[in-house]
Motif scaffolding. Structure first.
Motif, mmCIF file in Angstrom:
data_model
loop_
_atom_site.group_PDB
_atom_site.id
_atom_site.type_symbol
_atom_site.label_atom_id
_atom_site.label_comp_id
_atom_site.label_asym_id
_atom_site.label_seq_id
_atom_site.Cartn_x
_atom_site.Cartn_y
_atom_site.Cartn_z
ATOM 1 N N ASN A 1 1.767 -1.863 4.854
ATOM 2 C CA ASN A 1 1.270 -0.577 5.054
ATOM 3 C C ASN A 1 2.542 0.345 4.678
ATOM 4 N N ALA A 2 2.185 1.401 3.873
ATOM 5 C CA ALA A 2 3.105 2.090 3.046
ATOM 6 C C ALA A 2 4.164 1.633 2.315
ATOM 7 N N LYS B 1 0.938 -1.355 0.011
ATOM 8 C CA LYS B 1 -0.035 -0.055 -0.148
ATOM 9 C C LYS B 1 0.829 1.162 -0.039
ATOM 10 N N THR B 2 1.475 1.521 -1.363
ATOM 11 C CA THR B 2 2.309 2.603 -1.291
ATOM 12 C C THR B 2 1.475 3.875 -1.282
ATOM 13 N N GLN B 3 2.225 5.085 -0.973
ATOM 14 C CA GLN B 3 1.429 6.299 -1.155
ATOM 15 C C GLN B 3 0.963 6.717 -2.804
ATOM 16 N N ASP C 1 6.226 -0.488 3.032
ATOM 17 C CA ASP C 1 7.502 -0.558 3.823
ATOM 18 C C ASP C 1 8.440 -1.671 3.416
ATOM 19 N N HIS D 1 -6.330 2.097 -3.252
ATOM 20 C CA HIS D 1 -6.105 0.975 -2.332
ATOM 21 C C HIS D 1 -7.538 0.227 -1.983
ATOM 22 N N ALA E 1 -2.594 5.483 -3.194
ATOM 23 C CA ALA E 1 -3.409 5.587 -2.483
ATOM 24 C C ALA E 1 -5.007 5.385 -2.767
#
Length: 662
Positions: A428-429, A395-397, A431, A403, A400
């Protein structure tokens, strides 16, 4: 227990599809109260086919042969049926009706995997089953029955129980026909169906009960002794399906690193033959963007990988794309389907796909889609070889806005059939550190399951404890559950496990205790002509729906026309499909008291008009992807089944999952 007053004796759309026409004198008899449905029966054990009514020295027929009834006659105070193996006018002799059961609807059940529930119980009578569902505490009713079965003694009211190991209908077709049923509300507040089903048994019911109970006791001892040795051959294939578009290089490299580490460990333990890895990469349409080079590509087939060095050399040149694919969604389903279709999964007991992506998937109706399939259809295709699909959603920026839609797609795609466990895990993000931990944990957990099985240890416990981190606890617990399900399926295949030996019985389609977990899936047995007719009907409805975007009134006139034509005379569909008919005509008789209403026939004009354009479009897209999926069924020659010896091949059937009906 409140009655919902629904009877499971048919299925709306399928019931509108009668067999192909024959000369008037050569057609099977029509079911009582119906206009188009032929009479069908199933043979029971010991049923003999004679040359004439009341004939002697008949020939015993295979149990559960499906025959069409062409004539009924009385002889020697017994009703006799003149039958044929198909609906095309060929008759082969007479059966006493007493050794047959009516099969009004070609519906059969398939066991779900019992990894996270108790084994299904087959009850002698309906009241006993109802007493459990009516109980405020069903455990108090069920526990004593389970205890007796575990001891290998008779349990009051229980004829049989589901086999210990999973019976996979995709590999070993079996009939568990639905004779009738009713949907009810249990005391605990769950909707469930009470079903009257049939299964193969000895002719004498009492003997069948005794033999089954003995088999339960003996089977528990013998299978426990043999399972450990059989698990020595248990192996796993893990195919990573990786998004290789722009921005994915760090995740590609980290996945390679995780596999390298796992390979080092398994080779140190001499388990190289037990665990194999593969890798597929996907992008998007090369017609739209030629610079993408491929839609999907097999870098490493687990059947062809020799060792870690071989795997790493095969995937060494995998890099992210040099150009953008334009749209944010990529063709993830093309990558998954390449792994499903091109890998020979039959050589492995545990079968996994791990999808890694930072984008949503192209819908089947998208012009760029390579497969024409949605998440529903890809999940069903993965179930054929018994593949579990894990999704690690980055779930990269940048994604968004995508998602929510992507998560819904992948939660659906990654729901493992039977256990109802969604193997979807967001990162998340996006990461990289969190992603790396998840890949490490998942690969290690799967490997631990195989190692434990090979060593004869408790595979579930071993998998759950592998490299455990609090943040990944659910993923590891899910992995342990799916690993257990894979082992049940593997042992079932190795032992040739079959449906239990009992004839008529009562069951529920939900676990008696965990009433949110299904015990069975419904399969609709469609013939080639029925599948073809269904495709024609669906195309008509799609055309009507497209017109409905402009004129809802015209759309529903077309819809009702198609439905009425199918009810009156399916063979006139192509000629009369555009006729104006004001009501549902013959179809109405099929729609009363059904627990299943098709997506199409559940829709009324008022609801359609209340939808906005996006909702109407979604409805049409869903129908369109189902229509494309029927083409795969038609071409899937291995799973077409004959239900009677010497029947016309046109009456062979395909077990279509209920959710694939319109």
């Amino acid at each position: 227990m409140s009655r919902l007053n629904r009877s499971l004796i048919g299925l709306a759309l399928l019931l509108t599809i009668a067999a192909p026409s024959a000369n008037a004198d050569d057609k099977p008899l029509i079911q009582a109260g119906k206009k188009t449905l032929f009479q069908r029966v199933l043979t029971t054990p010991g049923c003999q086919l004679s040359a004439s009514a009341a004939g002697k020295d008949g020939v015993i027929q295979p149990t559960f042969s499906r025959y069409y009834v062409y004539e009924r006659a009385q002889a020697d105070n017994t009703e006799w049926l003149k039958v044929g193996p198909d609906s095309y006018g060929k008759t082969i002799g007479w059966l006493p009706s007493s050794c047959t059961v009516e099969w009004k609807m070609q519906l059969t059940l398939a066991f779900t995997n019992s990894a996270n529930r108790d084994r299904l119980l087959f009850f002698k009578d309906r009241p006993t089953l109802e007493g459990i569902l009516d109980a405020p505490d069903p455990v108090s009713k069920v526990a004593p029955l389970r205890a007796k079965l575990k001891q290998g003694v008779m349990a009051p009211g229980v004829l049989a129980q589901e086999p210990e190991y999973f019976v996979d209908m995709q590999k070993q077709f079996y009939l568990l026909p639905v004779l009738s049923g009713e949907e009810v509300m249990t005391e605990e507040g769950f909707r469930t169906r009470i079903l009257n089903v049939a299964s193969v048994s000895k002719t004498d019911e009492k003997t069948a009960e005794q033999n089954n109970q003995k088999a339960v006791a003996a089977g528990a001892e013998s299978t426990a002794a043999g399972a450990a040795s059989q698990m020595k051959e248990f192996s796993a294939a893990v195919v990573f399906v990786i998004d290789s578009t722009i921005s994915m290089d760090p995740y590609i490299d980290r996945t390679r690193e995780a596999i390298r580490e796992v390979y080092q460990q398994i080779e140190k333990e001499n388990l190289g033959k037990q665990v194999k890895f593969g890798l597929v990469a996907f992008r998007s349409s090369t017609q739209a963007v030629p610079g993408l080079e491929y839609v999907s590509k097999m870098y490493a087939d687990p059947n062809q990988v020799k060792d870690s060095s071989d795997f790493l050399s095969k995937v060494a040149d995998l890099k992210q794309a040099k150009v953008s694919s334009g749209a944010f969604d990529e063709d993830a389903f093309a990558g998954v389907m390449l792994s499903i279709d091109k890998v020979d999964w039959s050589k492995f007991g545990a079968r996994y796909v791990v999808l890694i992506t930072d984008a949503g998937a192209l819908d089947g109706t998208d012009k760029l889609s390579n497969t024409g399939l949605n998440a529903d259809q890809v999940r069903l295709e993965a179930a054929n070889p018994g593949v579990a699909i894990y999704t690690l959603h980055l779930k990269t920026q940048a994604g968004a806005k995508d998602h929510v839609k992507a998560q819904a797609q992948y939660q659906n795609l990654s729901t493992y059939p039977g256990t109802n466990t969604s193997l979807y895990y967001p990162v998340n993000a996006g990461d990289l550190q969190e992603f790396g931990r998840k890949v490490d944990s998942l690969a290690a957990a799967i490997t631990s399951q195989v190692r434990a099985a090979y060593m004869g240890d408790d595979a579930i416990g071993s998998a759950a404890n592998a490299k455990q981190d609090p943040a990944d606890k659910k993923m590891l617990e899910d992995s342990a559950l799916i690993g257990h399900a894979m082992q049940l399926a593997y042992l079932g295949e190795k032992n040739g496990t079959q449906a239990p030996p009992v004839f008529k019985a009562w069951i529920t389609d939900r676990d008696l205790i965990k009433q949110n977990i299904p015990t069975t899936d419904v399969r609709v047995l469609l013939t080639k002509s029925q599948l073809s007719d269904l495709s024609d009907v669906l195309k008509q409805i799609l055309d009507a729906a497209n017109e409905g975007l402009i004129s809802p009134t015209d759309m529903f006139e077309r819809l009702r026309s198609v439905a009425a034509t199918m009810g009156a005379d399916p063979n006139q569909l192509k000629q009369n499909g555009n006729a104006k008919v004001a009501d549902l005509g013959m179809l109405g008789e099929y729609l009363e008291d059904l627990p299943y209403r098709s997506e199409v026939l559940n829709l009324d004009e008022e609801t359609w008009k209340s939808w906005d354009g996006l909702a109407q479009e979604k409805f049409i897209r869903n129908l369109s992807t189902k229509l494309r999926h029927y083409q795969r069924y038609n071409a899937d020659v291995d799973r077409w089944v004959s239900l009677a010896d010497k029947s016309d091949a046109r009456d062979n059937v395909y077990p279509v999952p209920l959710e694939m009906m319109p």
